[in-house]
Design a protein around this motif. Structure first.
Motif, short mmCIF file in Angstrom:
data_model
loop_
_atom_site.label_atom_id
_atom_site.label_comp_id
_atom_site.label_asym_id
_atom_site.label_seq_id
_atom_site.Cartn_x
_atom_site.Cartn_y
_atom_site.Cartn_z
N LEU A 29 44.96 35.16 32.03
CA LEU A 29 45.82 34.17 32.70
C LEU A 29 45.75 32.82 31.99
N GLU A 30 44.53 32.40 31.70
CA GLU A 30 44.34 31.11 31.04
C GLU A 30 44.91 31.11 29.63
N GLY A 31 45.07 32.30 29.05
CA GLY A 31 45.67 32.42 27.73
C GLY A 31 47.18 32.37 27.75
N GLY A 32 47.76 32.20 28.94
CA GLY A 32 49.20 32.02 29.04
C GLY A 32 49.99 33.27 29.37
N HIS A 33 49.30 34.35 29.72
CA HIS A 33 50.00 35.60 30.03
C HIS A 33 50.27 35.72 31.52
N GLN A 34 51.25 36.56 31.86
CA GLN A 34 51.55 36.87 33.25
C GLN A 34 50.64 38.04 33.65
N VAL A 35 49.70 37.78 34.51
CA VAL A 35 48.71 38.79 34.88
C VAL A 35 48.90 39.19 36.34
N ARG A 36 48.98 40.48 36.57
CA ARG A 36 49.06 41.04 37.91
C ARG A 36 47.88 42.00 38.06
N VAL A 37 47.21 41.98 39.20
CA VAL A 37 45.96 42.72 39.31
C VAL A 37 46.02 43.75 40.44
N TYR A 38 45.20 44.79 40.25
CA TYR A 38 45.04 45.80 41.29
C TYR A 38 43.60 46.30 41.26
N ASP A 39 43.11 46.68 42.45
CA ASP A 39 41.78 47.25 42.59
C ASP A 39 41.79 48.12 43.84
N SER A 40 41.03 49.21 43.80
CA SER A 40 40.95 50.07 44.99
C SER A 40 40.29 49.34 46.16
N ASN A 41 39.52 48.29 45.84
CA ASN A 41 38.90 47.44 46.86
C ASN A 41 39.86 46.29 47.16
N ARG A 42 40.50 46.35 48.31
CA ARG A 42 41.52 45.37 48.66
C ARG A 42 40.97 43.94 48.68
N GLN A 43 39.72 43.78 49.06
CA GLN A 43 39.13 42.44 49.13
C GLN A 43 39.09 41.77 47.76
N ARG A 44 38.90 42.56 46.71
CA ARG A 44 38.89 41.99 45.36
C ARG A 44 40.27 41.46 44.98
N ILE A 45 41.31 42.20 45.35
CA ILE A 45 42.67 41.73 45.07
C ILE A 45 42.93 40.42 45.81
N GLU A 46 42.55 40.40 47.09
CA GLU A 46 42.78 39.21 47.91
C GLU A 46 42.01 38.01 47.38
N LYS A 47 40.80 38.23 46.90
CA LYS A 47 40.01 37.13 46.35
C LYS A 47 40.67 36.58 45.09
N PHE A 48 41.13 37.47 44.22
CA PHE A 48 41.77 37.03 42.98
C PHE A 48 43.07 36.30 43.28
N SER A 49 43.89 36.85 44.17
CA SER A 49 45.18 36.22 44.48
C SER A 49 44.99 34.90 45.21
N ALA A 50 43.91 34.77 45.99
CA ALA A 50 43.63 33.50 46.66
C ALA A 50 43.31 32.41 45.65
N GLN A 51 42.68 32.82 44.54
CA GLN A 51 42.30 31.85 43.51
C GLN A 51 43.44 31.55 42.56
N HIS A 52 44.30 32.54 42.31
CA HIS A 52 45.29 32.40 41.23
C HIS A 52 46.74 32.56 41.69
N GLY A 53 46.97 32.75 42.97
CA GLY A 53 48.33 32.87 43.48
C GLY A 53 48.65 34.26 43.98
#
Length: 307
Positions: A29-53
């Protein structure tokens, strides 16, 4: 995908945002790319999206769609295969000339099979497992052992280099082979170092002094430098890498030895010791806690210091 296109922002689907994956995805993300994330652990996705949108979160049905790169760091090759080719697998949603980068500590034979299946779809697979703990994932200094067609690695390197230093190991599957062999050497060095600390401290040598001497002498290795004082002598055992994952990597190395017709007796003894620790201590303890098995066998706990 041309070189000029690769210098532009890429759409990257990153699967597996645990302790290592999350900071690696952040580097992209910091390198300027469009990053979309997925994980079988929903809490990890929510944590990442809370930090980065919120826009960074993916649903299972979106995985692979329109992505230039799919980057995965998952528990094992079986999980990678399921994500790619299982029910609702993402392989059928990948566009032609997309890249799949498998940063899992995987099995070389399975990697080759998956590479053949993806190439039939016009998709390029690169195996790129990493070495280095969470701090190195955070600052982008991981060692990335990279296998695949040279032309594909060259095109993917601008993305990979945001996460660490790319070392080309050879053809597809070679990165996974090298990662397993690296961890075999690391695990063997850890065990013999622990045994030395037990012997020495029982004799009366100060363990902290022993580590200092090892680190200025020929007995130096990664464990003496980065694990003994940091996780063992202080009894913290909290490096963040679980025991069962290390056992998996040694088993992959020993499977490779078997397939190559190499006896590797020391390697098998190392695997037996680590497997034994998993049985005694449990699979989910920190891998540095394997020192406790040697202590149990010796009837002696390594003190932090004799001073």
């Amino acid at each position: 995908m041309t070189d000029s296109q690769l210098k532009k922002s890429q759409l990257i689907h990153f699967i597996g945002v645990g302790a290592m994956g999350a900071p690696m995805a952040q580097r992209l993300l910091e390198g300027g790319h469009q990053v979309r994330v997925y994980d079988s652990n929903r809490q990890r996705i929510e944590k990442f999206s809370a930090q980065h949108g919120k826009h960074t979160a993916l649903t299972p049905d979106q995985l692979g769609t329109d992505a230039d790169f799919v980057v995965m760091i998952l528990p094992n090759s079986g999980v990678v295969q399921e994500v790619l080719f299982g029910q609702n697998g993402l392989s059928n949603r990948l566009k032609k000339n997309a890249f799949v980068v498998d940063m899992t500590s995987g099995q070389p034979e399975m990697t080759l099979t998956m590479g053949t299946r993806l190439e039939a779809l016009g998709v390029h697979l690169i195996d790129a497992p990493v070495s280095g703990a969470v701090p190195r994932a955070q600052n982008g200094t991981l060692t990335i052992m990279t296998g695949g067609e040279p032309v594909w690695i060259e095109q993917a390197e601008p993305v990979l280099s945001l996460m660490g230093t790319v070392t080309r190991t050879g053809a597809l599957g070679s990165g996974h082979a090298m990662k397993a062999l690296n961890n075999l050497v690391s695990c063997a060095g850890y065990l013999i170092g622990i045994e030395a600390l037990i012997i020495g401290s029982k004799f009366g040598l100060d363990p902290e002094v022993m580590v200092d001497v090892l680190n200025s002498s020929t007995g130096m290795n990664n464990s003496t430098q980065k694990k003994f004082k940091q996780y063992v002598l202080n009894r913290k055992f909290d490096s963040g890498f679980p025991l069962h994952m290390m056992v998996k990597d040694i088993a992959i190395a020993m499977g490779l030895a078997r397939n190559m017709g190499v006896p590797a007796p020391f390697g098998h003894l190392c695997l037996d010791m680590w497997n034994g620790a998993k049985g005694v201590l449990g699979p989910n303890v920190d891998h540095t806690e394997v020192a406790r098995l040697s202590e149990i066998l010796a009837g002696w706990e390594i003190p932090e210091s004799l001073n």
